[in-house]
Scaffold this motif. Structure first.
Motif, PDB file in Angstrom:
ATOM      1  N   GLN A 137       0.789  -1.223   0.000  1.00  0.00           N
ATOM      2  CA  GLN A 137       0.000   0.000   0.000  1.00  0.00           C
ATOM      3  C   GLN A 137       0.828   1.283   0.000  1.00  0.00           C
ATOM      4  N   THR A 138       2.027   1.254   0.567  1.00  0.00           N
ATOM      5  CA  THR A 138       2.773   2.501   0.757  1.00  0.00           C
ATOM      6  C   THR A 138       4.140   2.436   0.117  1.00  0.00           C
ATOM      7  N   ILE A 139       4.703   3.589  -0.136  1.00  0.00           N
ATOM      8  CA  ILE A 139       6.047   3.663  -0.697  1.00  0.00           C
ATOM      9  C   ILE A 139       7.069   3.146   0.299  1.00  0.00           C
ATOM     10  N   GLU A 140       6.819   3.332   1.589  1.00  0.00           N
ATOM     11  CA  GLU A 140       7.730   2.819   2.613  1.00  0.00           C
ATOM     12  C   GLU A 140       7.819   1.304   2.548  1.00  0.00           C
ATOM     13  N   ASP A 141       6.665   0.650   2.339  1.00  0.00           N
ATOM     14  CA  ASP A 141       6.666  -0.810   2.210  1.00  0.00           C
ATOM     15  C   ASP A 141       7.435  -1.244   0.958  1.00  0.00           C
ATOM     16  N   ASP A 142       7.307  -0.465  -0.096  1.00  0.00           N
ATOM     17  CA  ASP A 142       8.008  -0.772  -1.340  1.00  0.00           C
ATOM     18  C   ASP A 142       9.516  -0.643  -1.165  1.00  0.00           C
ATOM     19  N   LEU A 143       9.957   0.393  -0.455  1.00  0.00           N
ATOM     20  CA  LEU A 143      11.393   0.615  -0.260  1.00  0.00           C
ATOM     21  C   LEU A 143      12.032  -0.496   0.560  1.00  0.00           C
ATOM     22  N   ALA A 144      11.223  -1.204   1.345  1.00  0.00           N
ATOM     23  CA  ALA A 144      11.767  -2.264   2.200  1.00  0.00           C
ATOM     24  C   ALA A 144      12.382  -3.405   1.403  1.00  0.00           C
ATOM     25  N   ARG A 145      12.027  -3.560   0.126  1.00  0.00           N
ATOM     26  CA  ARG A 145      12.557  -4.661  -0.686  1.00  0.00           C
ATOM     27  C   ARG A 145      13.831  -4.268  -1.435  1.00  0.00           C
ATOM     28  N   ARG A 146      14.245  -3.006  -1.319  1.00  0.00           N
ATOM     29  CA  ARG A 146      15.405  -2.536  -2.085  1.00  0.00           C
ATOM     30  C   ARG A 146      16.699  -3.140  -1.563  1.00  0.00           C
ATOM     31  N   ASP A 147      17.761  -3.056  -2.376  1.00  0.00           N
ATOM     32  CA  ASP A 147      19.021  -3.698  -2.011  1.00  0.00           C
ATOM     33  C   ASP A 147      19.809  -2.913  -0.966  1.00  0.00           C
ATOM     34  N   PHE A 148      20.152  -1.648  -1.289  1.00  0.00           N
ATOM     35  CA  PHE A 148      21.012  -0.856  -0.416  1.00  0.00           C
ATOM     36  C   PHE A 148      20.328   0.455  -0.050  1.00  0.00           C
ATOM     37  N   THR A 149      20.704   0.990   1.097  1.00  0.00           N
ATOM     38  CA  THR A 149      20.038   2.202   1.585  1.00  0.00           C
ATOM     39  C   THR A 149      20.205   3.368   0.621  1.00  0.00           C
ATOM     40  N   ILE A 150      21.338   3.446  -0.056  1.00  0.00           N
ATOM     41  CA  ILE A 150      21.567   4.558  -0.983  1.00  0.00           C
ATOM     42  C   ILE A 150      20.658   4.476  -2.199  1.00  0.00           C
ATOM     43  N   ASN A 151      20.029   3.303  -2.390  1.00  0.00           N
ATOM     44  CA  ASN A 151      19.060   3.132  -3.476  1.00  0.00           C
ATOM     45  C   ASN A 151      17.623   3.124  -2.966  1.00  0.00           C
ATOM     46  N   ALA A 152      17.453   3.091  -1.649  1.00  0.00           N
ATOM     47  CA  ALA A 152      16.112   3.039  -1.064  1.00  0.00           C
ATOM     48  C   ALA A 152      15.607   4.446  -0.796  1.00  0.00           C
ATOM     49  N   LEU A 153      15.622   5.264  -1.819  1.00  0.00           N
ATOM     50  CA  LEU A 153      15.167   6.653  -1.746  1.00  0.00           C
ATOM     51  C   LEU A 153      13.986   6.829  -2.686  1.00  0.00           C
ATOM     52  N   ALA A 154      13.043   7.641  -2.271  1.00  0.00           N
ATOM     53  CA  ALA A 154      11.888   7.946  -3.123  1.00  0.00           C
ATOM     54  C   ALA A 154      11.556   9.428  -2.955  1.00  0.00           C
ATOM     55  N   TRP A 155      11.089  10.032  -4.041  1.00  0.00           N
ATOM     56  CA  TRP A 155      10.787  11.472  -3.980  1.00  0.00           C
ATOM     57  C   TRP A 155       9.677  11.834  -4.948  1.00  0.00           C
TER      58      TRP A 155
END
Length: 481
Positions: A137-155
């Motif tokens: 449902q949320t972008i935060e949930d989507d970012l949880a599947r990303r590989d590295f923190t430097i790529n887990a950004l959304a804007w």
């Protein structure tokens, strides 16, 4: 492995110090100023259709770090069918590039954007792709599947930067850190192991301790990956501007990919010419040579045969025949990586001949000598300059006071430049006679034509015969001796 590190281009910090505005406004203006109009139009169209969309991942990271920017990926809270409907209503073309995983490609004025529905990934039975994905449902949930923190950004302009895993901080500190459980991230997709290495090489970042431990523990999963994907990531790793540091720091992974290098780790050369072991010398050589894939391969593997041919006498080690042995290893490695014969032959030539001019004084390098060298390379000037580049890098990676090879490479290149400028001959194509002339004026067999032309070129280079049709024909008639 988690060491303090300052990023080479910490643009965000510099700009923040100049800005008195709040971070939300500052980051919005930063990203908006770099976002192409086509992407802004797509996000506005989705927003007007009550679809929430964010720019995600690497593009944001590269804006922050002032690095070259490439693909722009979007995440949205709607299925691909809804995104397709919006795109088509605006006359944009779409491609079903990954609809099984909720991804649709939208092309606007020649620019392609991948739009993926917010999702979570299921199990990864092949250590590469999720077996299934589920919408979230949320972008935060989507970012949880990303590989590295430097790529887990959304804007997006409305909410600003969503940075649930402190990726912005890691960008500023120069840290590569897995999102959530590092062991889980590496187990899910083994290619992330190589991506971390590539980021370290490209950006000069350090891999945090937990992430590095997980990478090293799970490195056997690399065997499951298709070689084309491995090669693509490793090539980018080799081309990185910080490849020397990455090769040394993360040698465990490099040697898991290239076991032939393991013997060179810690192998003391025991000679005054070298201040590094064989592996570290090769790593430094790789960092010094121009960032072209085949050159970096040549630098990395040029001394790989040394441990197997080493002979020690009175505490000094000698490596007679190591170039030939390294050439054999190089051919095996590059064949396994799936390179074409043309590329393998070129790299092997460089490796086999990297020591050919060792010990020759610079003052003895003449135009005639270089013409003969070019002749042995069949007139391939580009190969000659690459050969010089490997000799220079090899010398730069030696002990201080024993880097004469740098000046030698410079002298060789200077003479080659002079040859090209004055038009002095160095290849069969430049001869004033051809194979037809050889057939006309001699009684040689067809298989001897090349040998006779080569002998003619040698006489011309040595100034024993003028490079004119009449002079060379007279030589042919006289017996070609």
């Amino acid at each position: 492995m988690n060491t303090k590190h300052t990023t080479p281009i910490d643009t965000l910090v510099q700009l923040e110090r100049k800005s008195a505005r709040d971070p939300h406004t500052f980051l919005n203006e930063l990203f908006t100023s770099h976002l192409p109009n086509q992407a802004q139009c797509l996000m506005e169209a989705l927003n007007n259709a009550d679809i929430e969309a964010f720019v995600v991942g690497g593009w944001l990271r590269d804006v922050v770090l002032d690095r070259p920017r490439h693909d722009i990926d979007l995440s949205a809270n709607a299925p691909w069918e809804h995104v397709e409907r919006v795109a088509l209503s605006h006359g944009w073309s779409v491609h079903h590039t990954g609809i099984a995983h909720g991804t649709l490609s939208v092309v606007i004025d020649g620019m392609c954007f991948e739009v993926t529905q917010y999702r979570s990934d299921g199990t990864y039975s092949d250590a590469r792709h999720p077996d299934a994905v589920s919408p979230v449902q949320t972008i935060e949930d989507d970012l949880a599947r990303r590989d590295f923190t430097i790529n887990a950004l959304a804007w997006n302009a409305s909410r600003g930067l969503v940075d649930a895993y402190r990726g912005l901080r890691d960008c500023k500190r120069g840290i590569i850190r897995a999102v959530g459980s590092a062991d889980m991230r590496m187990s899910e997709d083994a290619l992330r192991i190589l991506r971390a290495l590539r980021f370290a090489s490209e950006m000069g970042f350090s891999i945090n301790e937990e992430t590095w431990h997980a990478m090293n523990t799970r490195k056997t999963l690399l065997e499951k990956l298709p070689m084309p994907r491995v090669r693509a990531e490793f090539e980018r790793f080799l081309e990185g501007s910080h490849v020397q540091k990455a090769l040394v720091a993360y040698a465990d992974i490099v040697c898991a990919l290239i076991p032939e290098l393991q013997a060179s780790r810690g192998f003391d050369q025991k000679t005054r010419y070298h201040c590094f072991d064989v592996y570290e010398h090769s790593a430094h050589c790789t960092g010094f040579i121009p960032a072209q894939t085949h050159l970096r391969w040549a630098a990395l593997l040029h001394d790989s045969g040394k441990p197997s041919v080493c002979v020690e006498e009175q505490g000094v080690r000698h490596f007679h025949g190591h170039a030939e042995k390294s050439c054999i290893i190089t051919r095996s490695v590059l064949s396994r990586f799936g390179y074409r014969k043309r590329v393998i032959d070129r790299v092997c030539y460089l490796v086999k001949h990297h020591d050919d001019m060792l010990g020759v004084p610079c003052e003895e390098i003449t135009m005639t000598m270089v013409q003969h060298l070019l002749k042995t390379m069949k007139g391939n000037v580009e190969l000659f300059y690459e050969w010089c580049a490997l000799q220079r890098a090899d010398a730069q990676a030696k002990a201080a006071g024993y880097q004469e090879g740098v000046a030698l490479a410079d002298a060789l290149e200077a003479q080659c430049n002079a040859i090209l400028k004055c038009g002095a001959p160095y290849s069969l194509k430049q001869l004033a006679i051809t194979g037809d002339d050889v057939c006309t004026y001699t009684h040689c067999e067809a298989c001897d034509i090349g040998a006779i032309l080569t002998k003619a070129l040698e006489r011309v280079i040595d100034k024993r015969c003028e490079n004119s049709h009449d002079a060379l024909v007279n030589w042919l008639v006289a017996g070609s001796s």
